[in-house]
Design an enzyme around this catalytic site. Sequence first.
Site, PDB file in Angstrom:
ATOM      1  N   HIS A  35       0.852  -1.196   0.000  1.00 27.32           N
ATOM      2  CA  HIS A  35       0.000   0.000   0.000  1.00 27.32           C
ATOM      3  C   HIS A  35       0.887   1.244   0.000  1.00 27.32           C
ATOM      4  CE1 HIS A  35      -3.745   2.197   1.865  1.00 27.32           C
ATOM      5  NE2 HIS A  35      -3.066   2.988   1.043  1.00 27.32           N
ATOM      6  N   HIS A  47       1.340   4.786  -2.747  1.00 29.00           N
ATOM      7  CA  HIS A  47       0.893   5.470  -3.972  1.00 29.00           C
ATOM      8  C   HIS A  47       2.110   6.095  -4.639  1.00 29.00           C
ATOM      9  CE1 HIS A  47      -3.399   5.349  -2.614  1.00 29.00           C
ATOM     10  NE2 HIS A  47      -2.784   5.229  -1.446  1.00 29.00           N
ATOM     11  N   HIS A  69      -9.682   1.151  -0.698  1.00 30.09           N
ATOM     12  CA  HIS A  69      -9.508   1.899   0.546  1.00 30.09           C
ATOM     13  C   HIS A  69     -10.878   1.970   1.222  1.00 30.09           C
ATOM     14  CE1 HIS A  69      -5.736   3.205  -1.185  1.00 30.09           C
ATOM     15  NE2 HIS A  69      -5.502   4.105  -0.251  1.00 30.09           N
ATOM     16  N   GLU A  82     -11.337   3.909   6.484  1.00 31.92           N
ATOM     17  CA  GLU A  82     -10.296   4.897   6.816  1.00 31.92           C
ATOM     18  C   GLU A  82     -11.014   6.143   7.357  1.00 31.92           C
ATOM     19  OE1 GLU A  82      -8.226   6.689   3.487  1.00 31.92           O
ATOM     20  OE2 GLU A  82      -6.536   7.315   4.703  1.00 31.92           O
ATOM     21  N   ASP A 103       2.003   4.129   2.704  1.00 36.18           N
ATOM     22  CA  ASP A 103       0.945   4.916   2.055  1.00 36.18           C
ATOM     23  C   ASP A 103       1.534   6.003   1.142  1.00 36.18           C
ATOM     24  OD1 ASP A 103      -1.663   5.481   1.387  1.00 36.18           O
ATOM     25  OD2 ASP A 103      -2.265   6.250   3.344  1.00 36.18           O
ATOM     26  N   ASP A 104       2.025   7.094   1.732  1.00 36.52           N
ATOM     27  CA  ASP A 104       2.525   8.239   0.942  1.00 36.52           C
ATOM     28  C   ASP A 104       3.784   8.769   1.626  1.00 36.52           C
ATOM     29  OD1 ASP A 104       0.051   8.675  -0.918  1.00 36.52           O
ATOM     30  OD2 ASP A 104      -0.771   8.491   1.101  1.00 36.52           O
TER      31      ASP A 104
HETATM   32  N1  HPA Z   1      -6.513   7.432   1.439  1.00 40.18           N
HETATM   33  C1  HPA Z   1      -7.276   7.944   0.499  1.00 40.18           C
HETATM   34  N2  HPA Z   1      -6.769   8.417  -0.622  1.00 40.18           N
HETATM   35  C2  HPA Z   1      -5.444   8.401  -0.804  1.00 40.18           C
HETATM   36  C3  HPA Z   1      -4.614   7.889   0.151  1.00 40.18           C
HETATM   37  C4  HPA Z   1      -5.184   7.353   1.326  1.00 40.18           C
HETATM   38  O1  HPA Z   1      -4.523   6.815   2.198  1.00 40.18           O
HETATM   39  N3  HPA Z   1      -3.345   8.022  -0.313  1.00 40.18           N
HETATM   40  C5  HPA Z   1      -3.442   8.586  -1.532  1.00 40.18           C
HETATM   41  N4  HPA Z   1      -4.718   8.823  -1.833  1.00 40.18           N
HETATM   42 ZN    ZN Z   2      -3.622   4.885   0.413  1.00 44.40          ZN
END
Ligand code: HPA
Ligand code: ZN
Length: 335
Positions: free
Chosen positions: A23, A25, A201, A204, A281-282
């Site tokens: 996971h 991006h 996703h 969250e 994640d990012d």
């Molecule tokens: N959640 C929702 N959208 C996203 C995320 C995330 O963790 N990372 C990049 N776009």
């Molecule tokens: Zn994500």
Amino acid sequence: MTNAPRSAADDAPLRLLPKVELHCHVEGTARAATVAELAAKHGVPLGVDDPDDLYTYESLADFLAAFATVCSAFVEAEDFHRLAYEAAEDAAAAGTRYREMFFSPGFHLDRGIRFDTMWSGIVAGIADGEADHGVRTRLIMDIDKPKGIGPAMALLEVARVADRDILLGIGGDSTERGVDHHMFEPLISEAKKMGLKTCFHCGEDGPAENIAIMVEAGVDRIDHGTRLLDLPDLVKRVVDEQIPLTSCPSSNVELNIVESLEAHPFAKQLDAGALVTLNSDDPTFFRFDLADEYERVASAFDFDEATMLKIRDNAIDAAWLDDSDKAALRAELGA
Ligand code: HPA
Ligand code: ZN
């Protein structure tokens, strides 16, 4: 202008541990310096003097606005090549050896970028990244949920031409707020008919009911799944069927989804027998990498080495590889 100072030292055991990530991006790996350089090259306004300032937010909504701004710097195939190549370079420094990575065409098509421009650039970037840095990367195409089912189905059509050795599956990201997840049931079933894996996703910034909807729709993995424990019957199903969760605890803290790492349900989900994995994640947006994430989670929950290895191995089990490739990866990564 580097936005990824590492907290886990270069020789920290959890940095050196060969890891798998499910996971992350690709746009969420963009370095501030690269974004600044490409924005200048294309005359794209970023709205800040110091691009590092883009990477600040208090919520998922703020984050998504910053994510869109960062995306606007990537225009030509060579820009996407650089994005994916640098993602591999940074992943190697975190000890990542295999990664299934999202890309989000919705953020680029909106600006008039052609699918083939981003796809060809990213595919070439991951190939060169593997050759130079030893990180094998496969791709997951994320649809932008708030755009609705029409654009999602249209993207799936575009994906028919993508090389299926590289594009393993589709996912859905962005906010859950105001999004009825039932609408994606036909997307999941059509993707499955095409032989693509599916993930979404959910749970969250939305309730556990969204996880239940997507599990019922037949997704192969849940991204985040932070709210899973709110529905005990769903926990039983996710555990019984070993439906993997790609958890990103530090991302959830950064976006105020949970109050602190210690308050994150990750340890309880693991205890309940869920197939949980750890992910960044990012990474440049949150200023840490996967090695830092392993260190933080180990420290927050006082996990021993065997537990961290189990978490790493969960990611091998949850990867979209066939059994012989998984066995080879297990042997390659060792203990
Ligand atoms: N959640 C929702 N959208 C996203 C995320 C995330 O963790 N990372 C990049 N776009
Ligand atoms: Zn994500």
